[in-house]
Write an enzyme that holds these catalytic residues in place. Structure first.
Site, mmCIF file in Angstrom:
data_model
loop_
_atom_site.group_PDB
_atom_site.id
_atom_site.type_symbol
_atom_site.label_atom_id
_atom_site.label_comp_id
_atom_site.label_asym_id
_atom_site.label_seq_id
_atom_site.Cartn_x
_atom_site.Cartn_y
_atom_site.Cartn_z
ATOM 1 N N ASP A 248 -6.596 -3.100 -7.519
ATOM 2 C CA ASP A 248 -7.263 -3.713 -6.373
ATOM 3 C C ASP A 248 -7.458 -5.194 -6.643
ATOM 4 O O ASP A 248 -7.649 -5.583 -7.791
ATOM 5 C CB ASP A 248 -8.623 -3.048 -6.124
ATOM 6 C CG ASP A 248 -9.185 -3.428 -4.757
ATOM 7 O OD1 ASP A 248 -9.988 -4.385 -4.692
ATOM 8 O OD2 ASP A 248 -8.794 -2.800 -3.768
ATOM 9 N N ARG B 120 0.818 -1.222 0.000
ATOM 10 C CA ARG B 120 0.000 0.000 0.000
ATOM 11 C C ARG B 120 0.851 1.271 0.000
ATOM 12 O O ARG B 120 0.494 2.259 0.632
ATOM 13 C CB ARG B 120 -0.966 0.039 1.203
ATOM 14 C CG ARG B 120 -2.000 -1.058 1.191
ATOM 15 C CD ARG B 120 -3.278 -0.648 1.917
ATOM 16 N NE ARG B 120 -4.113 -1.813 2.105
ATOM 17 C CZ ARG B 120 -4.502 -2.282 3.289
ATOM 18 N NH1 ARG B 120 -4.164 -1.660 4.399
ATOM 19 N NH2 ARG B 120 -5.252 -3.354 3.371
ATOM 20 N N ARG C 280 -7.255 11.434 -6.170
ATOM 21 C CA ARG C 280 -8.402 10.539 -6.124
ATOM 22 C C ARG C 280 -9.702 11.241 -5.758
ATOM 23 O O ARG C 280 -10.790 10.682 -5.898
ATOM 24 C CB ARG C 280 -8.150 9.434 -5.061
ATOM 25 C CG ARG C 280 -7.349 8.254 -5.535
ATOM 26 C CD ARG C 280 -8.131 6.979 -5.736
ATOM 27 N NE ARG C 280 -9.567 7.101 -5.655
ATOM 28 C CZ ARG C 280 -10.311 6.645 -4.663
ATOM 29 N NH1 ARG C 280 -9.770 6.043 -3.649
ATOM 30 N NH2 ARG C 280 -11.610 6.779 -4.689
ATOM 31 N N ARG D 257 -3.556 6.434 0.737
ATOM 32 C CA ARG D 257 -4.206 7.623 1.309
ATOM 33 C C ARG D 257 -3.345 8.371 2.319
ATOM 34 O O ARG D 257 -3.696 9.460 2.750
ATOM 35 C CB ARG D 257 -5.517 7.196 1.984
ATOM 36 C CG ARG D 257 -6.611 6.833 0.997
ATOM 37 C CD ARG D 257 -7.844 6.306 1.702
ATOM 38 N NE ARG D 257 -7.589 5.014 2.352
ATOM 39 C CZ ARG D 257 -8.454 4.392 3.141
ATOM 40 N NH1 ARG D 257 -9.626 4.948 3.401
ATOM 41 N NH2 ARG D 257 -8.160 3.230 3.676
#
Length: 361
Positions: A80, A31, A44, A35
């Site tokens: 994903d 990851r 995004r 975020r």
């Protein structure tokens, strides 16, 4: 396959994956495109999650963002694991505050008939291949690009639960009540995943990671029956298809979270690298896996909340446990959204600094 990719400048990650000697220990983070980066949130902001996944340009930008900030040794394509159930014809939406949701999960064995039995991965997942090709060019040879997929059991559990779950009771009940149907579904998934991973290499991926993120919900026997055979088949299937299509034989990584009981089996499953979560000591993992497989992991992601000096100490201890060779530093799971980018940078730099120092002395 698209040719003319830029020449690779830093192959430390690939060398470590293949068990060759490296000057320092390579590092990347699960990851790492995520975020915790303000620029990620900005890119995004306006777009639905799966619409983002389907935009090669945006995926490329998100994949490159962490590499502009940190001297990471690999990039992993932004995508994903649930694009595979989508390719089988299932609807998946990203629900704010809840995560991925299947409006119509698989409830009965008959529901398997609703799934596409033959999947043309280029037609259904070509947007991932385009993202990989674009990113491979945009990386300009800086570091290798990793492609990935979820593993069959993990995908099956989402498809039946309809989203995340703390017990996976619905999916596990299938294993006990409908073993034959479970194997049918797992076989279908394994076949699609194999083609999907081969397509990623054809598009330019230089390594592949298989995520069995929900391994910890299975006990040793269920893992032996319903996870391991498909994990093995995927490694074998990908390698034989790459050979047949004259594509590069790229290193493969298997990451089965919380599957301590299966490390010995995973060492013989056909992968060059076994990824570890943070709940096992490096020495124990090495003893179970042996000397011929590269290990990847396994800093507790929450260690990145510690002060920077403490992160450096923890990295040093981790490197002393694993040794600097046949080893790729990583976290034991993905980065969390509220982590400080500076602390991620401290982690990456500490791996490089301490491993170089250890190699010299």
């Amino acid at each position: 396959s698209p040719k003319g990719f830029p020449k690779l400048k830093n192959d430390t990650f690939l060398r470590a994956a293949r068990g060759e000697e490296t000057e320092y220990t390579p590092v990347w983070c699960m990851r790492q495109a995520g975020r915790y980066l303000p620029e990620f949130r900005e890119t995004r902001a306006a777009q639905d999650f799966f619409a983002t996944c389907q935009s090669p340009k945006v995926c490329c930008e998100l994949t490159l963002q962490p590499l502009r900030r940190f001297p990471l040794d690999a990039a992993i394509i932004f995508s994903d694991i649930l694009v595979v159930p989508q390719a089988l014809g299932m609807e998946v939406v990203m629900t704010p505050g809840k995560g991925p949701t299947f409006p119509e999960p698989l409830k009965e064995v008959e529901d398997l008939l609703k799934l596409r039995q033959k999947v043309d991965v280029t037609a259904e997942l070509g947007y991932v291949f385009q993202a990989i090709t674009l990113t491979r060019h945009s990386l300009e040879g800086k570091v290798p690009l990793i492609g990935f997929s979820g593993a069959p059991w993990t995908l099956m559990s989402y498809m039946i639960e309809g989203g995340g779950s703390s017990t996976m009771a619905k999916a596990k009940s299938w294993l006990y009540r409908h073993p034959d149907a479970s194997h049918r579904l797992l076989r279908l998934l394994a076949d699609v995943i194999t083609d999907y991973l081969v397509g990623q290499v054809a598009a330019g991926a230089q390594a592949l990671q298989l995520f069995e993120s929900h391994a910890g919900h299975l006990g040793p026997e269920q893992f032996q029956d319903f996870a391991l055979p498909y994990i093995r088949d995927i490694a074998q299937g990908v390698k034989s298809k790459l050979k047949a299509e004259a594509l590069p034989l790229v290193p493969m990584i298997v990451f089965a979270k919380d599957a301590h009981y299966a490390l010995g089996d995973l060492a013989h499953a056909g992968y060059e690298v076994v990824g570890l979560d943070w709940t096992i000591r490096p020495q124990e993992a090495r003893a179970q896996i042996g000397k011929d497989i590269t290990l990847q992991g396994n800093m507790d992601p929450c260690a990145l909340y510690a002060p920077k000096e403490k992160i450096g100490e923890l990295v040093k201890k981790m490197l002393e446990g694993f040794g600097t060779q046949r080893y790729i530093a990583n976290l034991g799971h993905g980065l969390y959204p509220d982590m400080s980018p500076e602390h991620v940078g401290a982690f990456v730099e500490a791996v490089h600094a301490h491993s170089r120092h250890m190699n010299k002395h």
